[in-house]
Scaffold this active site. Structure first.
Site, PDB file in Angstrom:
ATOM      1  N   PRO A  38     -50.558  24.030  57.307  1.00 38.01           N
ATOM      2  CA  PRO A  38     -49.376  23.694  56.509  1.00 38.01           C
ATOM      3  C   PRO A  38     -48.551  22.577  57.144  1.00 38.01           C
ATOM      4  O   PRO A  38     -48.338  22.568  58.351  1.00 38.01           O
ATOM      5  CB  PRO A  38     -48.583  24.999  56.440  1.00 38.01           C
ATOM      6  CG  PRO A  38     -49.181  25.905  57.452  1.00 38.01           C
ATOM      7  CD  PRO A  38     -50.548  25.420  57.773  1.00 38.01           C
ATOM      8  N   GLU A  39     -48.149  21.630  56.316  1.00 39.67           N
ATOM      9  CA  GLU A  39     -47.292  20.536  56.772  1.00 39.67           C
ATOM     10  C   GLU A  39     -45.914  20.707  56.134  1.00 39.67           C
ATOM     11  O   GLU A  39     -45.641  21.741  55.521  1.00 39.67           O
ATOM     12  CB  GLU A  39     -47.933  19.196  56.397  1.00 39.67           C
ATOM     13  CG  GLU A  39     -49.342  19.042  56.971  1.00 39.67           C
ATOM     14  CD  GLU A  39     -50.009  17.720  56.598  1.00 39.67           C
ATOM     15  OE1 GLU A  39     -49.304  16.724  56.395  1.00 39.67           O
ATOM     16  OE2 GLU A  39     -51.242  17.698  56.519  1.00 39.67           O
TER      17      GLU A  39
END
Ligand SMILES: [Zn+2]
Length: 301
Positions: free
Chosen positions: A2-3
């Site tokens: 996840p960014e």
């Protein structure tokens, strides 16, 4: 992994569902998930009875702010997810930490590969200017305030203070390749492999360009592109490829909107040339060889 947009999506969902909730108890099923305080029994004792004031984000971490000013940080890393489970939801074998809420629900930290970390810290220090590169925190000092956890992180790219001028200032004198620099969390917080590739395609900049080779116009394009791809990612609830899902269990829809990431061999949406893949710093990098011309002296592929 996840960014920024994925973590922001989780934080916004949680804000809707658990702001105001009281944590009556916690169960730590995988001790190493707890980064601070140690041992985990200490963490449980300190979190018991706490009320959640609001949920936000810094870099790639979810920030669960408590009513008494303390802050819980949740770094999801590879496969971490925060899930709100209504009463009666079957147990989850991958739940590493389970928070019981006063209304009978559970807030579950699920993590198949167990790389994620949770910490509980005193508040404060988050809004302070990030420490300059040479004035690093002393290694011997135990991080204690939540701001210390992020002391080496670069600016938030969606903050109003992150201007094109500020980006230009940070690029100046840096010989690093753009792709490498965008992934460097001390340069800019929250950008990872997906959004780095997307931003460079949108800005029409080759991933191997040296940071100090950009013209003022190219810096402005890069600045706009970084913010645009992150905002689009948030609008679409993130790009899900693996275990990441939003806190409500709904996967993000942004994967279908990506222009280059994992589109190797498919035509560029802008010019029709075939998207290529190269490896930079052991990371897969996707780009269009026509829209993103290689710097002089680099192979064009
Ligand atoms: Zn193209």
């Amino acid at each position: 992994m996840p960014e920024l947009p994925e973590v922001e999506t989780v934080a916004r969902d949680l804000q809707r569902w658990v702001a105001g909730a009281e944590i009556t108890d916690a169960e730590v099923r995988w001790a190493r998930t707890i980064r601070h305080p140690e041992p985990p029994e200490q963490f449980v004792a300190q979190v018991r009875g706490a009320r959640i004031r609001r949920v936000g984000r810094r870099a790639k971490s979810v920030l669960i702010e408590l009513a008494d000013g303390r802050v819980m940080t949740v770094a999801l890393r590879m496969t971490g997810a925060l899930i709100v489970a209504p009463p009666g939801t079957p147990d989850d074998p991958y739940a590493r930490v389970v928070f019981s809420l006063a209304d009978g629900r559970q807030l579950r930290y699920r993590d198949v590969r167990k790389f994620g970390r949770i910490g509980l810290w005193e508040g404060g220090g988050l809004r302070a200017r990030p420490a300059r590169r040479k004035r690093r925190l002393r290694e011997t000092r135990t991080p204690y305030r939540v701001g210390d956890v992020f002391g080496r992180h670069g600016p938030e790219p969606l903050a109003s203070t992150f201007s094109a001028a500020r980006l230009a200032e940070r690029l100046r004198g840096r010989s690093a390749r753009l792709k490498t620099l965008l992934l460097d969390q001390s340069f800019i917080a929250g950008v990872g492999n997906i959004y780095a590739d997307e931003a460079l395609w949108r800005a029409r900049l080759h991933p191997l360009r040296r940071a100090d080779s950009l013209t003022p116009d190219e810096v402005r394009r890069l600045h706009r592109a970084i913010r645009w791809v992150l905002r689009q990612g948030i609008r679409n609830r993130g790009s899900s490829f693996a275990d990441y899902v939003g806190a409500d269990g709904e996967p993000g829809a942004n994967a279908e909107r990506l222009a280059v990431y994992r589109r190797t061999g498919e035509p560029c949406y802008r010019c029709g040339r075939i998207i290529q893949r190269m490896v930079i710093g052991q990371r897969s990098t996707h780009f269009c060889p026509r829209c993103q011309p290689a710097p002089q002296g680099e192979a064009d592929g």
